[in-house]
Structure formats: structure tokens, C-alpha cells
Design an enzyme around this catalytic site. Structure first.
Site, short mmCIF file in Angstrom:
data_model
loop_
_atom_site.label_atom_id
_atom_site.label_comp_id
_atom_site.label_asym_id
_atom_site.label_seq_id
_atom_site.Cartn_x
_atom_site.Cartn_y
_atom_site.Cartn_z
CB CYS A 19 19.66 6.75 -36.39
SG CYS A 19 18.32 5.99 -37.33
CB CYS A 37 22.39 16.84 -29.18
SG CYS A 37 23.60 16.14 -30.32
#
Length: 284
Positions: free
Chosen positions: A35, A105
Site C-alpha cells: 500500500c 502519515c
């Protein structure tokens, strides 16, 4: 180009606590190379559940490295109980902000920490958000995961969903499904608010309180508009929920005074006093 803060640049170019750890007391691993992002977080925990050392290894972009580096600095020296309160928004704030396109993130950092704490406690982290039907096949994101991020961060667009969990960032064939999830969640939230408002007990006003509120509303929200058109209004009496008023000036002879009575006077009084009021015109 995205606008990165100086802190993001610093933690990317000079990452703290990066590398392997011998015999860690806790390990949390999230993401996958397939991913595009993966993070391994390792903790050394002393007596009193204090995190004495932290290491990380990550595969990802500069923001992924910076977020992981920042997270290690944030939790080192904290107890497990203190560390588990760290949210993805705290990581972004610590870095003086992240571009919206890179918020996933900081989410990955939070999830790695959750996984490490679960590992330390010897429990299997079973998150409902990871279960469900795969919506985004490009990044393996489920409908439950998308719904979780939408609710937690109050997301309203597909682009925002992509920023927080990458869903929809690939071939885009899942965009209609993502939009349907967003629409369903906020439609249900709106319904809940309507029900909550309807169930809210109506505060009963005394006659004096009601008269005061009516007079204040007339002075503040009704009379100025009428005066601007050469008219005026006078409060004559209040009997229960019946409010009797009399128009003055140009309003007294206006053919549309009946419309003004209901659409302006009664509507405003129902909005600011109580929605059971009925306004009647008294000719005098």
C-alpha cells in the site's frame, strides 16, 4: 509542491530514534509495503510503565518519516497511560502542521502506537475499523475504516478521506462508495440532532419572563425593520400564548400587514421566545 514546516523538514532530514531495538518490550506494526506505507514501532518499558526508549523503522514518504520521528520524541519518558492519549492531530501539531494530503502519515503513527501498547499488554488488537467490506481495493481500506475517519475528523469530501486514510487515492473507482458513506453518516447525524432537539424539554416561561422576551425581541429584531419602512409596532397584551400587537405608521394601512404579522412578527417571536406563540393584530 506541498508546504512543509521547518519541523517536518528537520525530522525528515534528521530523524530521531530510527533503527532496530534489541529485545523490545512492545512492538507495533501497521501498514504494508504493497500500500506504499509501513511503520514498525518498538518500545522499551521500565518499571512503572514508563517508556524509556523508542525506535522506529518506516517505509514511506518524508511526512511518514517525520511523523514517526516526532511520535518517538513525544512518547519517550511518558507512561503507557500518558502515551495512549496521543492522537494523530497531536503529532501533526507537534510538527507545526502537515499538508492535508499527508495527514494519513500521522494517523499511521497513532495506529502503530495503539498496536504497540496492545502488544505490551498482551492483548490482540481487534479494531472494528479494520473489519468490514473493502471499499478501496488499491489500498485495502474498509468501509468501517472510512466511516471512522469521517466521524473522528468531521470529513465531508472524498479528498479529505483520501488525505486521512488513502482510500480513493488510486484508481478512484471507489469514489461513489466513499461519497455514499459520507452522505449516510452526516444524514444520520442530522437526524440525531433533529430528534435530540425535539426531545429537549421545553422550558416553561412565567408570564413576566415571556412578556420580557417578547418585548426584547420586538425591540431588537422586529421594530428596526418596520421603522426603516416608515412603520412601527406596539405590544398591546399577552394572554397565555396569544400575543396581541398593533401596527403603527405605514404598517397600519399596508395591504400586506397580515403577511408581515405571520412571516415576520410571529416567526421571530417563535424563534426567540417559544414556538407555541400565536400573534394577533389588534386594531386601535
Amino acid at each position: 509542491m506541498w508546504d512543509y514546516s521547518e519541523k517536518v523538514k528537520d525530522h525528515f532530514l534528521n530523524p530521531r530514534n530510527v533503527g532496530d531495538m534489541e529485545n523490545p518490550d512492545a512492538v507495533g506494526e501497521v501498514g504494508s509495503l504493497a500500500c506504499g506505507d509501513a511503520l514498525k514501532l518498538m518500545l522499551k518499558i521500565d518499571a512503572g510503565d514508563v517508556i524509556s526508549d523508542v525506535k522506529f523503522k518506516t517505509f514511506g514518504c518524508g511526512s511518514a518519516i517525520a511523523s514517526a520521528s516526532a511520535l518517538t520524541e513525544m512518547i519517550k519518558g511518558k507512561t503507557i497511560a500518558e502515551a495512549e492519549k496521543v492522537a494523530d492531530s497531536d503529532i501533526a501539531e507537534y510538527l507545526d502542521g502537515l499538508p492535508e494530503q499527508k495527514m494519513h502519515c500521522s494517523v499511521m503513527g497513532r495506529e502503530a502506537l495503539e498496536a504497540a501498547i496492545a502488544n505490551y499488554r498482551g492483548i490482540k488488537l481487534e479494531k472494528a475499523v479494520d473489519e468490514g467490506t473493502i471499499v478501496c481495493k488499491c489500498f485495502g481500506v474498509t468501509d468501517n475504516k472510512i466511516a471512522h475517519e469521517v466521524r473522528e475528523h468531521k470529513l465531508t469530501t472524498i479528498e479529505q478521506v483520501t488525505n486521512y486514510c488513502k482510500a480513493g487515492g488510486g484508481c478512484q473507482s471507489c469514489h461513489p462508495q466513499i461519497q455514499a458513506i459520507i452522505d449516510e453518516i452526516w444524514h444520520k447525524e442530522k437526524e440525531k440532532e433533529i430528534i435530540k432537539k425535539a426531545q429537549k424539554p421545553v422550558k416553561k416561561l412565567t408570564n413576566i419572563q415571556k412578556m420580557k422576551l417578547v418585548q426584547e425581541t420586538i425591540e431588537r429584531d422586529i421594530r428596526p425593520a418596520l421603522l426603516a419602512d416608515g412603520g412601527d409596532i406596539e405590544l398591546i397584551d399577552i394572554d397565555g400564548d396569544r400575543v396581541m400587537v398593533s401596527f403603527r405608521g405605514s404598517c397600519s394601512s399596508c395591504p400586506s400587514s397580515g403577511v408581515t404579522l405571520k412571516s415576520t412578527v410571529e416567526a421571530k417571536l417563535r424563534e426567540f421566545v417559544t414556538d407555541t406563540l400565536i400573534v394577533e393584530e389588534v386594531l386601535s
